[in-house]
Write an enzyme that holds these catalytic residues in place. Structure first.
Site, mmCIF file in Angstrom:
data_model
loop_
_atom_site.group_PDB
_atom_site.id
_atom_site.type_symbol
_atom_site.label_atom_id
_atom_site.label_comp_id
_atom_site.label_asym_id
_atom_site.label_seq_id
_atom_site.Cartn_x
_atom_site.Cartn_y
_atom_site.Cartn_z
ATOM 1 N N MET A 192 -8.072 8.901 10.068
ATOM 2 C CA MET A 192 -8.666 9.465 8.843
ATOM 3 C C MET A 192 -9.505 10.704 9.173
ATOM 4 O O MET A 192 -9.572 11.153 10.305
ATOM 5 C CB MET A 192 -9.507 8.424 8.099
ATOM 6 C CG MET A 192 -8.670 7.208 7.729
ATOM 7 S SD MET A 192 -9.581 5.810 7.079
ATOM 8 C CE MET A 192 -10.110 4.969 8.563
ATOM 9 N N LYS A 252 -4.036 3.114 -3.250
ATOM 10 C CA LYS A 252 -4.713 4.194 -3.971
ATOM 11 C C LYS A 252 -3.685 5.079 -4.654
ATOM 12 O O LYS A 252 -2.574 5.250 -4.179
ATOM 13 C CB LYS A 252 -5.493 5.051 -2.985
ATOM 14 C CG LYS A 252 -6.726 4.377 -2.471
ATOM 15 C CD LYS A 252 -7.523 5.348 -1.624
ATOM 16 C CE LYS A 252 -8.562 4.582 -0.827
ATOM 17 N NZ LYS A 252 -8.719 5.065 0.517
ATOM 18 N N ASP A 297 0.826 -1.198 0.000
ATOM 19 C CA ASP A 297 0.000 0.000 0.000
ATOM 20 C C ASP A 297 0.861 1.249 0.000
ATOM 21 O O ASP A 297 2.074 1.182 0.084
ATOM 22 C CB ASP A 297 -0.883 0.020 1.247
ATOM 23 C CG ASP A 297 -2.112 -0.853 1.072
ATOM 24 O OD1 ASP A 297 -2.381 -1.260 -0.076
ATOM 25 O OD2 ASP A 297 -2.779 -1.135 2.070
#
Ligand code: SAH
Length: 522
Positions: free
Chosen positions: A180, A65, A43
């Site tokens: 987050m 991502k 990741d």
């Protein structure tokens, strides 16, 4: 090195946490598995250099991502893991922090379990605990917090179907750690206050925790969103809500290190850089290794080296003028079937403490070690050693200055120079050039590092870093730097690594850990 038979089993999938970002916080097990894996699926938020130890033939595949690119859906990642496991490859699935804390590792483990693929979970240090710790916030405390909740801030706290019970969280008797959602902080804080949390509750937001660019912003539930906005905090960041957040004032430690917030370039060859790099990192600096040179052992002289090593006992004096020289000489001795005993009757001189340490590491106590690592100092220190008519060998870099051999020859010694290695130019890659451009300091530990760095920059069409102050190890290096058009900000008084570090600290205006230091990064 781990035993390859057991480090990573074929057909097994390892769900591995890579920790919060500081490479030093990776677990031993994670490193051992990365080194053994056939394939690593990783990741975005993994530490720099995390994959450096992977096998050269391993497949390293990014599945995280990417801005502007649709990320691989979780079902696809699950299917891929099952497929890799079934194909018989040893597979590491590497994630930031801990795989089971907001890492979707639970879903991946379920998919593997359902498919009957063997797997192992390797927990990592989660950012929700590590980032606060690096900012001086303990998530539990005997007096302040007996419980801690790890909460996702990813969800919109205003949507009615929110899976999070914000009223329950507001009533939670302990610390809340929000992962987050820094962009949602205003809504989250408002929601908590509305649900009964005091607006005066201390809050700390830690951006890029455990990384050199770590920043922390403190406030209360009422004003934190504004402060975070003002500071321009971006993900990744964690938010700590609770009275422990206040302890930052007392406990913050990394931000108080004398070089915190400064980027320092180390220009030595990589093989030599680690000592200086470690010292600077320990003092809080972000270190850019920009080795414009590399040590290349000299194949052309191998026969000479072997011959000299084979009859090392015949010399009255052996001078070693760098840690690399020490290592290569001792390797040559070993190759010639000798060990330290071959030097029993020989006077061994090291040019300075670093070289003496390299010799000591191989069981040889140098007889002569000047305090300052320059040839002139060694010449002086050798004043008492009888060399007239005796055979003397100087083991060194091919392109070194001739001060030492000349001085010994003048005193009637039969001097042989043994060139063990060359320092050869190494081009700087794009990543290093970018990092270098932001340097606050550039350290030069030898004239050759000045030459090679300025040449490598010229070759890349890059200017010398605009804001950087130059730290030089001593007068010879300073002269070379000035000849290359550089301004030397500070020169070491002791001509070794400790001296360079001292000079840098003096220039920054800090000496050692200062408990009164301000918390804000420079
Ligand atoms: N599995 C990870 C969390 C992944 S979710 C773990 O255990 O840490 C991603 C979130 O983690 C980010 O949005 C941020 O809130 C947090 N995070 C990850 N790395 C961080 C870091 N170095 N500093 C602060 N927060 C971090």
């Amino acid at each position: 090195m781990p035993d390859d038979d057991t480090a990573a089993l074929p057909g097994t999938v390892y769900l591995v946490g890579a920790g919060p970002g500081d490479p030093g916080l990776m677990t031993r097990r994670s490193l051992e598995l990365i080194a053994a894996a056939d394939v690593v699926l990783y990741d975005r938020l993994i530490p720099t250099g995390a994959l450096d130890g992977a096998r050269p033939d391993a497949e390293l595949r990014y599945v995280g991502k990417q801005p502007g690119v649709p990320s691989m859906p979780q079902e696809e990642i699950n299917a891929l893991l099952v497929e890799e496991g079934r194909s018989g490859r040893a597979t590491v699935r590497l994630k930031g922090g801990d795989p089971f804390v907001f890492g979707r590792g639970g879903e991946e483990a379920q998919a593997l379990a359902a498919a009957g693929v063997p797997f192992e979970v390797v927990p990592g240090i989660t950012s929700g605990i590590a980032a606060p710790a690096y900012a001086g916030v303990p998530v539990t405390h005997r007096d302040d917090a007996s419980a801690v909740a790890l909460v996702t801030g990813h969800e919109d706290p205003l949507k009615p179907e929110s899976a999070l019970d914000w009223s329950a969280l507001a009533a939670f008797p302990g610390t809340l750690v929000l992962y987050m959602g820094v962009g949602r902080l205003a809504d989250i804080a408002a929601r908590l206050v509305e649900a009964g949390h005091s607006g005066d509750e201390p809050v700390a937001v830690v951006e890029r925790g455990t990384l050199p660019a770590q920043r922390a912003v403190s406030g209360t539930l009422s004003d934190i969103a504004e402060r975070v906005e003002e500071a321009g905090v971006r993900p990744p960041a964690v938010t700590v809500v609770g009275s422990v957040a206040r302890l930052r004032e007392e406990i913050a430690w990394i931000e108080r290190r004398p070089l915190f917030g400064l980027t320092v370039a180390v220009t030595r060859a990589r093989a030599q850089a680690s000592g200086l790099t470690t010292r600077l990192r320990g003092l809080g600096a972000e270190v850019v290794e920009a080795p414009a040179i590399r040590i290349a052992p000299r194949p052309s002289d191998r026969a000479d080296i072997a011959a000299a090593a084979a009859r090392i006992g015949e010399y009255a004096l052996v001078c070693v003028t760098s840690p690399n020289g020490a290592e290569l000489l001792l390797e040559a001795l070993a190759a010639a079937g000798h060990d330290a005993r071959a030097l029993a009757g020989v006077t061994v001189a090291a040019i300075g403490p670093g070289t003496a340490r390299a010799l000591a590491a191989r069981g040889i106590d140098a007889d002569v070690v000047p305090g300052r690592s320059i040839a002139e100092a060694l010449v002086e220190a050798l004043g008492e050693v009888e060399v007239e008519g005796r055979r003397v060998i100087v083991a060194r870099a091919a392109d070194a200055r001739d001060v030492l051999p000349d001085a010994l020859a003048e005193r009637g010694a039969q001097v042989e120079v043994l060139p063990l290695y060359d320092t050869v130019p190494e081009p700087l890659d794009a990543e290093t050039l970018t990092a270098l451009a932001a340097a606050d300091y550039v350290t030069f530990t030898a004239s050759s590092t000045v030459d090679h760095l300025t040449r490598a920059l010229a070759a890349a069409g890059a200017p010398f870093p605009a804001e950087a102050r130059v730290v030089s190890i001593g007068p010879v290096t300073s002269t070379t730097a000035r000849e290359r058009g550089l301004e030397v900000a500070v020169e070491a008084e002791r001509h070794d690594i400790d001296g360079v570090v001292e000079a840098l600290l003096a220039d920054v205006g800090r000496s050692e850990l200062d408990p009164e230091a301000p918390l804000s990064p420079r």
